[in-house]
Structure formats: structure tokens, C-alpha cells
Write a protein that holds these residues in place. Sequence first.
Motif, PDB file in Angstrom:
ATOM      1  N   SER A 147      20.301  92.929  45.688  1.00  0.00           N
ATOM      2  CA  SER A 147      21.125  93.850  45.462  1.00  0.00           C
ATOM      3  C   SER A 147      20.563  95.414  45.345  1.00  0.00           C
ATOM      4  CB  SER A 147      21.982  93.420  44.287  1.00  0.00           C
ATOM      5  OG  SER A 147      22.465  92.333  44.679  1.00  0.00           O
ATOM      6  N   THR A 148      19.501  95.561  44.723  1.00  0.00           N
ATOM      7  CA  THR A 148      18.924  96.800  44.409  1.00  0.00           C
ATOM      8  C   THR A 148      18.612  97.423  45.828  1.00  0.00           C
ATOM      9  OG1 THR A 148      18.356  96.059  42.293  1.00  0.00           O
ATOM     10  CG2 THR A 148      17.103  98.054  43.096  1.00  0.00           C
ATOM     11  N   PRO A 170      18.221  90.807  40.442  1.00  0.00           N
ATOM     12  CA  PRO A 170      18.957  91.693  41.441  1.00  0.00           C
ATOM     13  C   PRO A 170      18.304  92.649  42.321  1.00  0.00           C
ATOM     14  CG  PRO A 170      18.405  92.398  39.134  1.00  0.00           C
ATOM     15  CD  PRO A 170      17.694  91.162  39.445  1.00  0.00           C
ATOM     16  N   ARG A 178      22.582  82.932  41.802  1.00  0.00           N
ATOM     17  CA  ARG A 178      22.979  84.200  41.779  1.00  0.00           C
ATOM     18  C   ARG A 178      24.150  84.460  40.663  1.00  0.00           C
ATOM     19  NH1 ARG A 178      22.835  84.161  47.751  1.00  0.00           N
ATOM     20  NH2 ARG A 178      22.047  85.858  48.573  1.00  0.00           N
ATOM     21  N   ASN A 237      20.062  96.787  48.729  1.00  0.00           N
ATOM     22  CA  ASN A 237      21.210  97.096  49.241  1.00  0.00           C
ATOM     23  C   ASN A 237      21.636  98.503  48.815  1.00  0.00           C
ATOM     24  OD1 ASN A 237      20.924  94.863  50.918  1.00  0.00           O
ATOM     25  ND2 ASN A 237      22.381  93.686  49.766  1.00  0.00           N
ATOM     26  N   VAL A 286      22.468  93.860  36.561  1.00  0.00           N
ATOM     27  CA  VAL A 286      22.188  95.174  36.731  1.00  0.00           C
ATOM     28  C   VAL A 286      22.616  96.181  35.765  1.00  0.00           C
ATOM     29  CG1 VAL A 286      22.364  94.917  39.408  1.00  0.00           C
ATOM     30  CG2 VAL A 286      24.440  95.519  38.059  1.00  0.00           C
ATOM     31  N   THR A 333      23.492  97.722  41.908  1.00  0.00           N
ATOM     32  CA  THR A 333      24.366  96.914  42.994  1.00  0.00           C
ATOM     33  C   THR A 333      25.210  97.723  43.600  1.00  0.00           C
ATOM     34  OG1 THR A 333      25.048  94.840  43.533  1.00  0.00           O
ATOM     35  CG2 THR A 333      25.930  95.570  41.462  1.00  0.00           C
ATOM     36  N   GLN A 340      28.020  86.687  40.413  1.00  0.00           N
ATOM     37  CA  GLN A 340      29.054  87.641  41.087  1.00  0.00           C
ATOM     38  C   GLN A 340      30.026  87.787  40.034  1.00  0.00           C
ATOM     39  OE1 GLN A 340      30.158  86.269  45.279  1.00  0.00           O
ATOM     40  NE2 GLN A 340      32.073  86.151  44.029  1.00  0.00           N
ATOM     41  N   GLN A 398      27.945  91.461  43.661  1.00  0.00           N
ATOM     42  CA  GLN A 398      26.652  90.554  43.723  1.00  0.00           C
ATOM     43  C   GLN A 398      25.886  90.995  42.502  1.00  0.00           C
ATOM     44  OE1 GLN A 398      26.482  87.910  45.845  1.00  0.00           O
ATOM     45  NE2 GLN A 398      28.491  88.759  46.093  1.00  0.00           N
ATOM     46  N   ASP A 399      25.195  89.994  41.930  1.00  0.00           N
ATOM     47  CA  ASP A 399      24.192  90.087  40.821  1.00  0.00           C
ATOM     48  C   ASP A 399      24.634  91.003  39.725  1.00  0.00           C
ATOM     49  OD1 ASP A 399      22.222  88.507  41.946  1.00  0.00           O
ATOM     50  OD2 ASP A 399      21.911  90.333  43.296  1.00  0.00           O
TER      51      ASP A 399
END
Lengths: 380, 414
Positions: free
Chosen positions: A102-103, A99, A207, A105, A170, A132, A209, A165-166
Motif C-alpha cells: 500500500s505504501t 502496509p 490483510r 502504491n 498506516v 495507503t 481493509q 487497504q491496510d
Amino acid sequence: MSIQPKNFGFGEDETMLRDSARKFFSDNCSADKIHNLVATDPNIHRSIDCVWDKNLWQQIVELGWTAVCVSESAGGIGMPAVAAVALAEEVGKAAFPSPLLSTFNATFVLNHCQSEAATAALGEIAEGKATTLAITNQEGSWDASATDVSVNNDGSLSGTAYFVQDAKKVAQLVVSAASDKGVGLYLVDTTAGGVQMVADGIIDLTRDQAHIEFSNASAIELAAPGTGNLAIDQAMPAILSIVSADMVGAGEWLLQTTVEYAKTRVQFDRPLGFFQAVKHPLVNVMLDIDRSKSLAYNAACAYDTDPDNALRLAHMAKSQAGDMAVFSASRAVQFHGGIGFTWECFVHLFFKRQMHNQVLFGDAKYHRALLADMVMGAAA
Amino acid sequence: MSDAEKKDTPEQAEFRAYCQDWLSKNHPGKPTVKIPQGALELSDPAALEWLKKWQKASYDAGLIGCDYPKEVGGGGMTNCQVIANAEMQKAKTPYLPNIIGMGMAAPTVFFHGQDEVKAELLPKLLSGEHMWCQGFSEPGAGSDLANQQTFAELKGDKWIINGHKVWTSLAHFADWMILLCRTDKGEKYNGLSYFVVPIKSALGKGVTVRPLIKLTGETGFNEVLFEDFEVDDRYRLDEVGNGWAVAMTTLSHERGAGPLVTPASGGMSVEEGESLSTSNAMALVDLAKKQKRSGKTAADDAVIRDEIMQLMIRRESMVQNGRRAAVSSLVEHPARIALQSKLVATELNQDMAELAYHIEGMASSLYVNDDNAPAGGQWPLAYMNSFGVTIAAGANEVQRNILGERVLGLPKSK
């Protein structure tokens, strides 16, 4: 006009961080190791699982990578976005399931939320809490104001966030949700009551989702109604740089792996790479990777030092990288020939990651249309 | 203050201020004669004279040859040519005519010539008083450059040269030529030697220059015939048999990958100099906004918009590649970006000109001899001329071989 540093802000510290990541991935994440982890079940109707190495993630947290773009005042390291971009390039080169991106982002979005709750969330990210974004609606719109989640009168959330995502990796979500005062951002614990995560069956094996249903789920306000979409917009150049860099890294793996194959595989008494029908397209892949890499670092550097130009340059980066992702992946499969079309050849891991990357946060044509509106004005 | 200015060394900063001041007072203004799109298309002696005057003035002012030592007619400075080039570009000056001299002959003579030859030739080369051309290509040696058949034979202290060179740009104006030829028929690569030869003074005495007409109808390049042409041994560069290595110095500079920065002036626009900047995607946007189609402008067409953006992105990536090439920690292989520069620049140039004439629609059928041609017919002309540079200096197919072999390590295609 703001001044961008000549070296993209990529100095000694950033180089050391990138080199340590390169070593970490080469020590721990060879393509066959990733394949053994995520590609055990080729069955097209396989059950939807999230497979990843939590032990490696714990090592990454201990290395401090989640803290890279969290400011020092919030408990992080406070490096520029180009540092995260360099890590994203290495993540892409390893097709590493984690992750981390994503983290990053979520970190960029939280950096633009002016609230104590956001600062606290950033502190938790710096300590390793994977986070995420849950900011996409059912039609997959990348408009920051588009959400199918709404804020209830008591501050809880209801509705569904899509294409998260991810999600299974998370611990918390940054959710965009609408009220009559506009779109705000909210922090939701993935284990909270009223949060139902439904994993999507996706093509990309590296990944996971999900779509996430909220039923009066308790939430902490990060950005007030009417300001959440603005925080997403401000973070978007960094987010686009990150996904572009992932594509650059994956593209480089595809290129180098295919070059090695073309040097060793012999047909018609010659190695494949002798033939210009193979050699020249591989050079074209390299040209596209270099274009994409330069544009990704340029966009990230603009995010750090030249924010007025950052979105324009990020549209360029994501557009170029998106086209490169498809091209690098398609040439890798094609030039591996029959073996490249099989599940046993590792190329499919990266091929599928590039397919996913290409559409994530908008494909090449989408970003060129937005770029055209910016530099040419809207079409009549 | 721009980013570039902020990073100037004290010497560069002082020189930049000097260039800005000099250019503000000495811009030559609108040409008094019609100037073609680039130096390689020069055919009118009056246009050449006007441009030579500009090169001489900027050389005398110290804006050309800045990084060459003073003993060979240079400025004796460090990394200052890049400053002069940027300031001339900003000041929208005309281009310099002796581009083969400055871009290819000068670094080759500098790195491989004897000291007295450098001192003899380089000052008048840099000032543009002597024009130069390049004698590399032959009817049987294009992409396969080492297949040279022009032969030089040593008799006493003179070399006797016989052979046939083609696609020789600017030979019709050139005083001097850089010449690659064979001195040993038994060895392909190791049988070559490299000379600088005075051709103008030998016209009719062993040297014949005949014009070749390009597909555009313009002249600009030539064929050159050598019949028992005598050349002093001191004009040989480097050792006999070492010509291929010397030619690599020439080619690396021609492709923008050599250590010395080529002096370059330019930036003059259509209105000011009647030549188009085909390197700027915003020129395509302006063109598309003017061009009507189906009651709207070409700039409203979604496909045209997408195509212009693709080229704008490629243009930006070229600039950013140049920036990244200087950041060693962000480059996978030291030659990877440098060896791409000729290829990507010439293909972008070609694709921009092609899109521009598509945007013009049916009006692009009008040529430069028709008063109704949009932009004077410059875009279709630029498109046709763009093939000169995708073919010259090693066709782009050869560039792809070089990149595939030297950077990616793929097996050689020969």
C-alpha cells in the motif's frame, strides 16, 4: 518508440535487494508462523481484528524498503518500479501482512503530484511512515475520478472512502476527493479529528481493509482539483504491476507447496504427482505463473522506461495474473485433497490472499475489456 | 533504433547493416508458384524449387549458418543467426524449405558427427541443395520414442537396416535422413544408435517412400520402409548405444531449447506470399472488424473481444518469457522457460486459428477449393494443420511430463 532495457531494468542492485528480501522472509515469515499469527480464530463470526507483526515492519523500515521508489531528491533511494515489483513478489510468496505494498502504491501516486506537500509526504514515507490510498467509492469503482469524498470550502474533507487497504496499519492516507473543479488528492492523518475508521470483515486473513468516514477532517492538498485523478492514472501501471507481482509470488508458493505434497502423499501405491491428472494441471499452473511474471516485470519496466505503452502492458499483466491467481489457488486446494479443505492446512491463507488480489484494482475481465478498447477501439 | 539494435555487439551491428542492405536489394518478390503455409506442407516440386532458390541465395549471401564454423560451411560468426533471422522477418522474406535439416539435423551432426562427415554434409544442408528429413517416429514409437523397432546390424563396415518409419515430413523430397534405430534388442534406452543416411540415392535399393495423406487432404509426410538398406559406418553419429543422448540434442533444438539458433526466414504476408501469419493477434482483430454478425461486426461482440484479448496477452507473455529467459536472476530454474517454448507456441497457434474460424462464422465452412472462402480458406486450414505441431516433436502431453518431472521434480509417469 521508447526503448525498454532487455533485462527489464533488473540489474545487480535490484537482484541484491530481492535476494535480501527473500532471505528476510525465509528467516522470519514461514507459513506456519504467519498462520499462528493471523489464523488463531477460525470462527466465521469472529471479531474484526487487524493482526500483524509491528516488530518485523520496523525491521523492514530500517532495511529501507519504504524508500525504494522515493526519488533521491525527496529523501529516498530512487530505484525503478521493477525493484518494488520484486519485493512485492517476495511479499506475496510469504503472504506477509504489512502496509508495504500500500505504501508503494501511495508512493507512485505521490510521485505524480507536483507539489511541495507531496514531496514532504514522500520524505516521510522514505523514513518509514506507512501510507495507503483511499481512492475507491462505495461501488468499488477503479475509475480514478470516482469518489464519495468531497472537499469543503475550508479545505477539510467530508464523505466516505471505501475498500481502503491496510487501513489499520498506516499512519496517513492519500485521499481522492471531489470539488466543483474536479478531483484532487489530499493527505490525511489517520488520527486526525473527524476521521472515523470502520474495519471491514474480510476473507483475506493476511490483510486488513476499512471504510473511512471523514467529517470535516483536516487535510493537506497534494494535487489540485482536476489533477488528482491524472496522478492516479499515471501511477496505475505501477500499481497494477505491484498487485500482479504479489499474485505471482503467492502463486509460486501455492505451486511449490502443492508439488511437495504431490511428491510425498501416496495413494494407490504411488505418489500423487505420478498421476498425469495431477502432474499436467500443476504444469499448467507453472505456465500461467511464468506468463504472469514476465508480464508483470514487462509492465513495471514500461512504467519506468516506456510510459506510452505502460498502461496497455499493465492491463495485460493484471489480467493474466488475476486468472493465474484463481487457478493456482484452486489447484492447490483441490490437489491437497481433504486436508486442503481444512483450516489447519496453510493453503487457505494463500487461497484467500489470491481471491482478494484477483479483484483488487480490477479483475481479469475488467482489464481485458479496457485493453480491447485500447487496441480495437470501443465496441459499437 | 530498436532495443535489439542498441544492444548489438560491434560484429552484430556490422552484420545487421549488411543484412539490411543485402535484403533491400535481393528480396525474391512475390512467388511465381503457389506456396503452402509452411515447409512441412510442401508437395509441389515447383514450389520447392522456388523456395530452394531463395535458401541458396540467402546462404550464399551469408544469412544462413552464420554461427557455424567456416570449416563446415558456416559464417564463423558469434550470435549472428539471430540477427539474420530478425532482419529476414522484418524484410518479410519467404520461409526456408530445409527446416528439418537446419533445425534438427545440422546441430546434431555438428555436435556428434566426425569432422569429415560435417565437412561433407553441412555445406549442402545449409544451402538447401540437400533436403533433409527425420526418421524418428514408428508405428509403435510415437510419444514413447525409445520403443524403436527399426534395427541396424553391423556386417563388416556396413550397417544393414530394416524397419518402418512414419509421419516422415518431407521424405518425398529428402536427400538425407537423420535416423534413430535399435542396435541392441536387450536394452531399451541404451540399445539405440543414431545415423545420417542418404535415402534419395537408395530409392528402390532398400528404401521406399510412400506418401501419407493428412486430414487436410494435403500430402507432406510419408512412411519410409527400409529393406536391407546398407549404410557406411562413418555415417553413425557418436558411439553405438549412445543414440538416445544424440536424439536429445536433436529434440532440444527442435523444441527451441538447444544452444544453436535455427536459421529462419519468414514474415511474408497473405497478399505477398498467399500464406497467413497465424502468430499475430492483430490479424484476429482485423478479421473480426471485417466479419459481420447481427448488424454489427464480430469486433463489437464482447465475448469475441475478450477471447481475442486473452490470446493477445498470451502472445505478449510468450515474447516476454523469451526476454526473461535471458535474465538469470528472474528465472527460478534454468530450463523452466526453455522447455515451455514448444508447448506454449503450438497451443497458442492452435487457439488463434480456432478463434479465427469461429470469427468467420458459417463462412468458415468454405474450404480452400471454394472461391468464396474468406481469406482463401486459410484459417480453417491453419486450424486443422495446427495439430501437426501440437503432436509432433513429442506430443504436448509428453512436454507436460517433461516439465513436471525435470522442472517441478514430480515422479516420473513411466
